[in-house]
Design an enzyme around this catalytic site. Sequence first.
Site, PDB file in Angstrom:
ATOM      1  N   LYS A  75     -10.223  11.363   2.571  1.00  0.00           N
ATOM      2  CA  LYS A  75      -9.566  10.614   1.233  1.00  0.00           C
ATOM      3  C   LYS A  75     -11.182  10.022   0.718  1.00  0.00           C
ATOM      4  O   LYS A  75     -11.469  10.396  -0.310  1.00  0.00           O
ATOM      5  CB  LYS A  75      -9.109   9.540   2.113  1.00  0.00           C
ATOM      6  CG  LYS A  75      -8.225   9.539   2.703  1.00  0.00           C
ATOM      7  CD  LYS A  75      -7.772   8.058   2.993  1.00  0.00           C
ATOM      8  CE  LYS A  75      -5.889   7.687   3.282  1.00  0.00           C
ATOM      9  NZ  LYS A  75      -6.273   8.674   4.777  1.00  0.00           N
ATOM     10  N   GLU A 131     -11.632  -0.390  -0.761  1.00  0.00           N
ATOM     11  CA  GLU A 131     -10.906   0.121  -2.193  1.00  0.00           C
ATOM     12  C   GLU A 131     -10.210  -1.144  -2.591  1.00  0.00           C
ATOM     13  O   GLU A 131     -10.077  -2.359  -2.571  1.00  0.00           O
ATOM     14  CB  GLU A 131      -9.161   0.637  -2.286  1.00  0.00           C
ATOM     15  CG  GLU A 131      -9.389   2.627  -1.579  1.00  0.00           C
ATOM     16  CD  GLU A 131      -8.057   3.446  -2.381  1.00  0.00           C
ATOM     17  OE1 GLU A 131      -7.761   4.193  -1.954  1.00  0.00           O
ATOM     18  OE2 GLU A 131      -7.137   2.676  -1.341  1.00  0.00           O
ATOM     19  N   HIS A 170       1.581  -1.421   6.299  1.00  0.00           N
ATOM     20  CA  HIS A 170       1.229  -0.223   5.629  1.00  0.00           C
ATOM     21  C   HIS A 170       2.271   1.063   6.210  1.00  0.00           C
ATOM     22  O   HIS A 170       2.251   1.689   5.922  1.00  0.00           O
ATOM     23  CB  HIS A 170      -0.063   0.422   5.568  1.00  0.00           C
ATOM     24  CG  HIS A 170      -1.366  -0.790   5.254  1.00  0.00           C
ATOM     25  ND1 HIS A 170      -0.840  -1.351   4.233  1.00  0.00           N
ATOM     26  CD2 HIS A 170      -1.589  -1.797   6.242  1.00  0.00           C
ATOM     27  CE1 HIS A 170      -2.093  -2.150   3.831  1.00  0.00           C
ATOM     28  NE2 HIS A 170      -2.308  -2.508   5.357  1.00  0.00           N
ATOM     29  N   ARG A 219       1.768  17.961   3.791  1.00  0.00           N
ATOM     30  CA  ARG A 219       2.738  18.768   4.703  1.00  0.00           C
ATOM     31  C   ARG A 219       4.041  17.802   3.695  1.00  0.00           C
ATOM     32  O   ARG A 219       4.517  17.603   3.028  1.00  0.00           O
ATOM     33  CB  ARG A 219       2.633  18.128   5.872  1.00  0.00           C
ATOM     34  CG  ARG A 219       2.553  16.002   5.191  1.00  0.00           C
ATOM     35  CD  ARG A 219       2.201  15.602   7.526  1.00  0.00           C
ATOM     36  NE  ARG A 219       1.751  14.239   7.081  1.00  0.00           N
ATOM     37  CZ  ARG A 219       2.252  13.293   6.658  1.00  0.00           C
ATOM     38  NH1 ARG A 219       3.604  13.264   6.026  1.00  0.00           N
ATOM     39  NH2 ARG A 219       2.155  11.647   6.694  1.00  0.00           N
TER      40      ARG A 219
END
Length: 613
Positions: free
Chosen positions: A116, A200, A235, A297
Site C-alpha cells: 500500500k 492514514e 471493515h 483481481r
Amino acid sequence: MIQSLLIANRGEIACRIIRTARALGVRTVAVYSDADADALHVREADEAVPIGPAAARDSYLRGDRLIAAARESGAEAIHPGYGFLSENADFAEAVIAAGLVWVGPRPDSIRAMGLKDAAKARMIEAGVPVTPGYLGGDQRPEHLGEEADRIGYPVLIKAVAGGGGKGMRRVDAAADFADALASCQREAAASFGDDRVLIEKYVLAPRHIEVQVFGDTHGNVVHLFERDCSLQRRHQKVIEEAPAPGMDEDTRASLCAAAVRAAQAVDYVGAGTIEFIADASEGLRADRIWFMEMNTRLQVEHPVTEEITGVDLVEWQLRVASGEPLPLRQEALRISGHAIEARLYAEDPARGFLPSTGTLEAFDLGDTARIETGVTEGDAISPFYDPMIAKLVTRGATREQARRALMNTLEGAVVWPVKSNAGFLVKALAHPDFVAARLDTGLIAREGEALLPPALPSRQALADAAASLVSPGPLPGFRLNAAPRLTARFLVGGEPAEIDWSEGEGELVEQDDVLLAEDGQTWRVERFRASAAAGASAGDGAILAPMPGRILSVEVAAGDRVAKGQRLLTLEAMKMEHGLVAPFDGIVAELSASTGAQVQVDALLARIERADA
C-alpha cells in the site's frame, strides 16, 4: 480462446467461473482439499483434482500443488478467483514459468499495487489524489506513534500487505495507539507474513467508493463505473450497490478518469478495482475523494457491476487472457438501472457475529434474485474457510426497486440449523438511513443492536407455525358455559414459548417439529418436553469455544476477579480473532485454556462464578 481452465479456488467464486467457462465451451478443472471433497464446485466441474488437507495453508495456498494439478489434468490456464493466491505475484510468475496461462494481471502490476505504501507513492506520481497519511519505512512503534500524532486523531492503521479488512485498526486517541498497533501487526503477520503498517487520516463521514477497471494486452483500459460498498462491519463489506447513490455525472467522470489513470500507471491487464474513500459530509465531491488501494483481481461484489452494464466480467477475463482485445470500448459502456448485493454469512448476530458451522439441513433462497453460492441443501459449512454462504443480487429500474426486491428475497430465506445474518441484512436494508442513501462506513457500528434481528418470531408467525402441529377438532378441557382454553408450550430455537388455543382451533398432535422463517430468521418450532428444555438457558458462567480454533492469548488467571464484558481470552478461528468475555461480574473459578492450544467447538475454556456466590 483458452480451451481448458483450472480454477485455483473454491466455493461460490469457483462455481461462478465454471458457469461462464461452460457457456464458452471451456473445460473446467476444480481443485479441492480434504474438507471439500464433496463440495458443489467439485461436483459441477468437468474434472476435479485433490490438493491436500483441509487447512488452506496445506492446500489452496500451495502454489506448487495447484500447478501440479494443472499439469496432471492437462489444463492450459489457471484462474485464481479471489482470496487465497489471487494477488500473489510469485504464484503468478510460477504459473507463467510453468508454461500456463495466468488469468490475471501481470506479476509486476500485482507487486506495484500489493504494497500500500509503494502503491500510494505511484498514484501520487500519476496524479491520483491520495488520503493524507504516513507511508514511510520507519516502523518503530514510537515513530509510528509520533506520525499518528502529526496526522491527528482519529487515524487508521493498515497493514502494508493487507486486504479484506484484515490488519486494520481505527484509533481515536493517542493512549490507545500502542495496543492497536501491536494487535494490527500481529494480525498482519499471521495473515500476510508481513507486519509493516501505514497510517492514514481516518475520515469521519467516509463512504467507500470503488471503480471497476479492465485492461487488455493491446493497451486498452476502460472503467465500468463505480460501486458503493459503504455498508461495512469491522471493515468487511456487507451490502454493495451500483451505481453509487448521489453520484453526479461530473463527479463520476472525474473519479472514473482517475481510476483509469491508476490502472494505466501500472500497465494493468485484466479485471481490477480501484478503491477510494470519500468524505461524504457535504455529499460526493470530486475534491473529497481519495485513492486507498487497488485490488488486482476480480472482486466479490463484481455481480452488481455486471447487472448494471450487461457485461460478464469473467468472460472478459478469459478473453483478455487469451490475447483478445476488450469486447467493448469506453463509449459503448452504459449504466442501466440499479443493483444491490448482500453477503449472506454463516454467522450468529446474537453472539457477536461468531461464525456458525454445520450441515445445511434446510437451505432455500427462493428464485427471485441472482444467487451466487457454493453450497446446496445438505452441504456443510466448514470451519476451515470464509463463512460466506451466498451472495444475493437484485436489480431494478431504480434503487428502491432493487432494495425492495432484495429485502423480499432475504425475508423468505431459510437457513437451518446453521445460523445466518439474513435477519441482520433485512434490518440493514430497512434502516431509514439506508433507504434514504445516507451512507457511510460507520452506519452499522453506530446503530449496533438496533440492527440485530429479534430473538423470537412474532406471535402471529409462531401461531401460524404451531398450527401445523395441531390437528382439527375440539380441544380437551371443555366446560359448560365457558370457552375451553389451552396453553400450548413450544420450544423455539431452544427457548420456551407459549400460545393460547381456544375452542374449535384444534388439538396438538405428535409431529416433532416444523421450521418457521420470518424476516430472514429461521427457527425450529417443536413441542415442549422437559428433556428438550434442559440446558436451554445456560447463565452458569461456562465459557465455551464457539467454534474450532487456536487460543491466541489468555488474559486472566484462575482466581482473578473479572468484570462483566472483560476479555478473558482470544480465539483465532475462521481467519478472524474472537474475544471471549465475562458474562457477569465474578471470579475465574476454572481455567482450562492455554495460549497456543487447539480447541474444538463447545470445549470448556473457563468458568466464571458470580462474585456473590
